[in-house]
Design a protein around this motif. Structure first.
Motif: not given
Length: 144
Positions: A84-85, A118, A121, A123
């Motif tokens: 995540s992220g 989640r 975040r 992309k």
């Protein structure tokens, strides 16, 4: 069978196996990322890799789903999960979105809270994938 990122095992990933809409079995990955789910041979199943909302890793990983798998003891099923992220190529983004689409049909408000976080975040580089992500985000926000 393992769940990994960058060839590093991921512990406490929930592995659920479904036939149609029925849960056939589940397990959690161990410290080596390994899991075992006992299934009848030659069943056509869907395998879902995800976190559980009650665990400390609930928001760390995006889900992954593998559909149309024939259950067989001789077929290892390893998954590389997207953290995540972190950035994702289109293939990883589609894999994560598929995991969230699958979860949208089964999960409750507890799951929706971590899923919405989640998803926010994740992309995306494609307009189409951004639209799917937005629709899923709205769904989970409404459920939470």
């Amino acid at each position: 069978m393992r769940a990994v990122i960058d060839n590093t095992p991921i512990a406490m990933i929930k592995v659920s196996v479904y036939r149609d809409r029925n849960l056939m079995g589940k397990a959690y990955t161990n410290d080596e990322g390994r899991y075992t789910v006992e299934l009848p041979k030659n069943e056509l199943v869907t395998v879902r890799f995800d976190t559980h909302h009650s665990l400390t890793n609930a928001e760390e990983w995006h889900p992954s789903v593998v559909a149309n798998v024939i259950s067989d003891d001789d077929s290892p099923l390893d998954r590389y999960l997207l953290k995540s992220g972190h950035g994702a190529g289109p293939e990883s983004a589609v894999d994560a979105l598929s995991g969230y689409l699958f979860a949208a049909a089964w999960e409750d408000a507890d799951y929706a809270r971590t899923a919405a976080s989640r998803l926010s975040r994740l992309k995306q580089t494609s307009k189409v994938l951004q639209e799917i992500q937005q629709t899923l985000q709205e769904h989970f926000n409404a459920q939470a």
